[in-house]
Design a protein around this motif. Structure first.
Motif, PDB file in Angstrom:
ATOM      1  N   ARG A  54       0.851  -1.185   0.000  1.00  0.00           N
ATOM      2  CA  ARG A  54       0.000   0.000   0.000  1.00  0.00           C
ATOM      3  C   ARG A  54       0.889   1.237   0.000  1.00  0.00           C
ATOM      4  O   ARG A  54       1.771   1.373   0.845  1.00  0.00           O
ATOM      5  N   PRO A  55       0.707   2.150  -0.961  1.00  0.00           N
ATOM      6  CA  PRO A  55       1.575   3.322  -1.032  1.00  0.00           C
ATOM      7  C   PRO A  55       1.548   4.146   0.257  1.00  0.00           C
ATOM      8  O   PRO A  55       0.481   4.393   0.826  1.00  0.00           O
ATOM      9  N   ASP A  56       2.739   4.553   0.681  1.00  0.00           N
ATOM     10  CA  ASP A  56       2.878   5.356   1.894  1.00  0.00           C
ATOM     11  C   ASP A  56       2.805   6.832   1.520  1.00  0.00           C
ATOM     12  O   ASP A  56       3.798   7.547   1.512  1.00  0.00           O
ATOM     13  N   ALA A  57       1.631   7.285   1.191  1.00  0.00           N
ATOM     14  CA  ALA A  57       1.377   8.676   0.826  1.00  0.00           C
ATOM     15  C   ALA A  57       0.015   9.045   1.377  1.00  0.00           C
ATOM     16  O   ALA A  57      -0.794   8.162   1.705  1.00  0.00           O
ATOM     17  N   PRO A  58      -0.286  10.331   1.521  1.00  0.00           N
ATOM     18  CA  PRO A  58      -1.589  10.734   2.074  1.00  0.00           C
ATOM     19  C   PRO A  58      -2.740  10.171   1.250  1.00  0.00           C
ATOM     20  O   PRO A  58      -2.872  10.470   0.064  1.00  0.00           O
ATOM     21  N   ALA A  59      -3.563   9.331   1.865  1.00  0.00           N
ATOM     22  CA  ALA A  59      -4.657   8.674   1.153  1.00  0.00           C
ATOM     23  C   ALA A  59      -5.658   8.135   2.163  1.00  0.00           C
ATOM     24  O   ALA A  59      -5.342   7.964   3.352  1.00  0.00           O
ATOM     25  N   LEU A  60      -6.846   7.847   1.671  1.00  0.00           N
ATOM     26  CA  LEU A  60      -7.854   7.194   2.493  1.00  0.00           C
ATOM     27  C   LEU A  60      -7.517   5.712   2.617  1.00  0.00           C
ATOM     28  O   LEU A  60      -7.191   5.056   1.622  1.00  0.00           O
ATOM     29  N   ARG A  61      -7.605   5.198   3.814  1.00  0.00           N
ATOM     30  CA  ARG A  61      -7.452   3.754   3.994  1.00  0.00           C
ATOM     31  C   ARG A  61      -8.823   3.122   3.826  1.00  0.00           C
ATOM     32  O   ARG A  61      -9.668   3.165   4.713  1.00  0.00           O
ATOM     33  N   GLY A  62      -9.043   2.544   2.669  1.00  0.00           N
ATOM     34  CA  GLY A  62     -10.352   2.007   2.353  1.00  0.00           C
ATOM     35  C   GLY A  62     -10.690   0.776   3.164  1.00  0.00           C
ATOM     36  O   GLY A  62      -9.809   0.065   3.659  1.00  0.00           O
ATOM     37  N   ILE A  63     -11.966   0.494   3.281  1.00  0.00           N
ATOM     38  CA  ILE A  63     -12.413  -0.638   4.086  1.00  0.00           C
ATOM     39  C   ILE A  63     -12.106  -1.960   3.404  1.00  0.00           C
ATOM     40  O   ILE A  63     -11.684  -2.920   4.052  1.00  0.00           O
ATOM     41  N   THR A  64     -12.271  -2.027   2.084  1.00  0.00           N
ATOM     42  CA  THR A  64     -11.904  -3.261   1.380  1.00  0.00           C
ATOM     43  C   THR A  64     -10.421  -3.539   1.550  1.00  0.00           C
ATOM     44  O   THR A  64     -10.012  -4.682   1.797  1.00  0.00           O
ATOM     45  N   MET A  65      -9.586  -2.498   1.438  1.00  0.00           N
ATOM     46  CA  MET A  65      -8.154  -2.655   1.658  1.00  0.00           C
ATOM     47  C   MET A  65      -7.876  -3.162   3.075  1.00  0.00           C
ATOM     48  O   MET A  65      -7.093  -4.098   3.284  1.00  0.00           O
ATOM     49  N   THR A  66      -8.535  -2.575   4.054  1.00  0.00           N
ATOM     50  CA  THR A  66      -8.331  -2.984   5.444  1.00  0.00           C
ATOM     51  C   THR A  66      -8.699  -4.446   5.649  1.00  0.00           C
ATOM     52  O   THR A  66      -7.974  -5.209   6.296  1.00  0.00           O
ATOM     53  N   LEU A  67      -9.821  -4.857   5.081  1.00  0.00           N
ATOM     54  CA  LEU A  67     -10.271  -6.245   5.229  1.00  0.00           C
ATOM     55  C   LEU A  67      -9.297  -7.218   4.562  1.00  0.00           C
ATOM     56  O   LEU A  67      -9.027  -8.301   5.096  1.00  0.00           O
ATOM     57  N   LEU A  68      -8.759  -6.842   3.410  1.00  0.00           N
ATOM     58  CA  LEU A  68      -7.793  -7.707   2.734  1.00  0.00           C
ATOM     59  C   LEU A  68      -6.478  -7.786   3.500  1.00  0.00           C
ATOM     60  O   LEU A  68      -5.852  -8.852   3.582  1.00  0.00           O
ATOM     61  N   GLU A  69      -6.044  -6.656   4.065  1.00  0.00           N
ATOM     62  CA  GLU A  69      -4.779  -6.656   4.804  1.00  0.00           C
ATOM     63  C   GLU A  69      -4.851  -7.548   6.036  1.00  0.00           C
ATOM     64  O   GLU A  69      -3.821  -8.012   6.538  1.00  0.00           O
ATOM     65  N   ARG A  70      -6.039  -7.804   6.540  1.00  0.00           N
ATOM     66  CA  ARG A  70      -6.191  -8.717   7.679  1.00  0.00           C
ATOM     67  C   ARG A  70      -6.034 -10.181   7.267  1.00  0.00           C
ATOM     68  O   ARG A  70      -5.916 -11.054   8.140  1.00  0.00           O
ATOM     69  N   ARG A  71      -6.035 -10.430   5.959  1.00  0.00           N
ATOM     70  CA  ARG A  71      -6.043 -11.808   5.467  1.00  0.00           C
ATOM     71  C   ARG A  71      -4.856 -12.164   4.598  1.00  0.00           C
ATOM     72  O   ARG A  71      -4.675 -13.339   4.263  1.00  0.00           O
ATOM     73  N   LEU A  72      -4.036 -11.186   4.214  1.00  0.00           N
ATOM     74  CA  LEU A  72      -2.927 -11.427   3.287  1.00  0.00           C
ATOM     75  C   LEU A  72      -1.662 -10.727   3.757  1.00  0.00           C
ATOM     76  O   LEU A  72      -1.736  -9.707   4.460  1.00  0.00           O
ATOM     77  N   PRO A  73      -0.494 -11.221   3.365  1.00  0.00           N
ATOM     78  CA  PRO A  73       0.745 -10.494   3.661  1.00  0.00           C
ATOM     79  C   PRO A  73       0.697  -9.110   3.019  1.00  0.00           C
ATOM     80  O   PRO A  73       0.267  -8.964   1.873  1.00  0.00           O
ATOM     81  N   HIS A  74       1.121  -8.095   3.783  1.00  0.00           N
ATOM     82  CA  HIS A  74       1.055  -6.743   3.253  1.00  0.00           C
ATOM     83  C   HIS A  74       2.096  -5.863   3.938  1.00  0.00           C
ATOM     84  O   HIS A  74       2.617  -6.202   5.004  1.00  0.00           O
ATOM     85  N   GLU A  75       2.402  -4.752   3.333  1.00  0.00           N
ATOM     86  CA  GLU A  75       3.241  -3.734   3.951  1.00  0.00           C
ATOM     87  C   GLU A  75       2.927  -2.384   3.324  1.00  0.00           C
ATOM     88  O   GLU A  75       2.257  -2.306   2.292  1.00  0.00           O
ATOM     89  N   ARG A  76       3.406  -1.356   3.975  1.00  0.00           N
ATOM     90  CA  ARG A  76       3.218  -0.008   3.469  1.00  0.00           C
ATOM     91  C   ARG A  76       4.584   0.603   3.207  1.00  0.00           C
ATOM     92  O   ARG A  76       5.463   0.556   4.074  1.00  0.00           O
ATOM     93  N   ARG A  77       4.768   1.131   2.011  1.00  0.00           N
ATOM     94  CA  ARG A  77       6.043   1.770   1.685  1.00  0.00           C
ATOM     95  C   ARG A  77       5.830   2.828   0.608  1.00  0.00           C
ATOM     96  O   ARG A  77       4.794   2.831  -0.065  1.00  0.00           O
ATOM     97  N   GLU A  78       6.797   3.700   0.470  1.00  0.00           N
ATOM     98  CA  GLU A  78       6.694   4.725  -0.558  1.00  0.00           C
ATOM     99  C   GLU A  78       6.773   4.083  -1.939  1.00  0.00           C
ATOM    100  O   GLU A  78       7.621   3.228  -2.200  1.00  0.00           O
TER     101      GLU A  78
END
Length: 261
Positions: free
Chosen positions: A184-208
């Motif tokens: 997930r891009p590390d820039a000013p943005a809305l953290r969407g609910i679909t994104m949040t739900l997926l991040e709970r179930r898959l490997p993820h990280e936030r970076r520029e």
């Protein structure tokens, strides 16, 4: 006030048609925020996250709480009034920027929607949403650049910062696959609910992520309340449409329970 075709609108639990005109200036001011959800058989994914988003936004914009049980009751009432059990629902919260008085809650109900399954193309544009952590109403930037992207032959606009940093799609989150994790891009943005739900179930990280780096990612995806779609091109950068990845994402999203409204 007349409802648009095929859209049922209720304001504080009352049908919008014949509404007391005293609230019209509040709605036209467009100082507010909202959440969007897909409802199936009277249920929605991530309902607690939607209610939390609405409460936090109302506190920040208006200095008031928004009771989740009240929101659920208003959504149920609007669904009943529309005659739909399957629907695309939005809950807007409006008020005066100067404060005073309880915020107005608007619920819209329309036909159910889903993300187009075809791979998407995105045009980078030089724009970041103000107050990006709030899903706010109003503002010309997003629709302006969304239209510009469509006129240029793209499906979506990709919002970027002054150094080419990638933030989000104009109406969806964008994420990149690095071979092992969703990024997930590390820039000013809305953290969407679909994104949040997926991040709970898959490997993820936030970076520029910068436009100049896009070629290092084998795949990219868009996601919002309507679903998930692959991205095949951003500007001149091409991405592989990874069928196995899309199946994995959709299967993970399919495990999200539907919460009764």
């Amino acid at each position: 006030m007349t409802n648009p075709p095929n859209v049922h609108i209720e304001i504080d639990g009352r049908p919008a048609a014949g509404l007391d005109p005293v609230v019209i200036p509040v709605l036209q001011g467009a100082y507010g925020h909202f959440t969007a959800m897909q409802v199936r058989d009277g249920r929605a994914r991530g309902l607690a996250l939607h209610l939390e988003r609405l409460d936090h936004g109302t506190r920040e914009l208006f200095g008031a709480d928004l009771d989740g049980d009240r929101v659920r009751a208003l959504v149920r009432h609007a669904l009943d009034g529309s005659g739909r059990a399957d629907a695309g629902v939005r809950v807007y919260v409006y008020g005066a920027a100067s404060g005073g008085g309880a915020p107005t809650v608007v619920v819209t109900v329309r036909e159910p929607q889903s993300m187009p399954g075809a791979p998407r193309s995105m045009m980078p544009v030089p724009f970041l949403r103000p107050v990006p952590h709030i899903k706010h109403a109003g503002g010309v930037g997003q629709p302006y650049y969304g239209r510009a992207a469509a006129l240029a032959g793209f499906d979506d606009a990709l919002l970027t910062g002054p150094r080419g940093e990638v933030a989000e799609g104009h109406i969806a989150n964008v994420a990149f696959w690095d071979g092992t994790s969703l990024v997930r891009p590390d820039a000013p943005a809305l953290r969407g609910i679909t994104m949040t739900l997926l991040e709970r179930r898959l490997p993820h990280e936030r970076r520029e992520v910068r436009l100049a780096d896009l070629g290092t990612y084998p795949a990219a995806v868009l996601m919002n309340s309507q679903g998930i779609a692959p991205v095949h091109r951003i500007g001149t950068t091409e991405f592989t449409v990874d069928g196995a990845l899309m199946s994995r994402l959709r299967e993970a999203y399919g495990t999200v329970p539907w919460d009764e409204i």
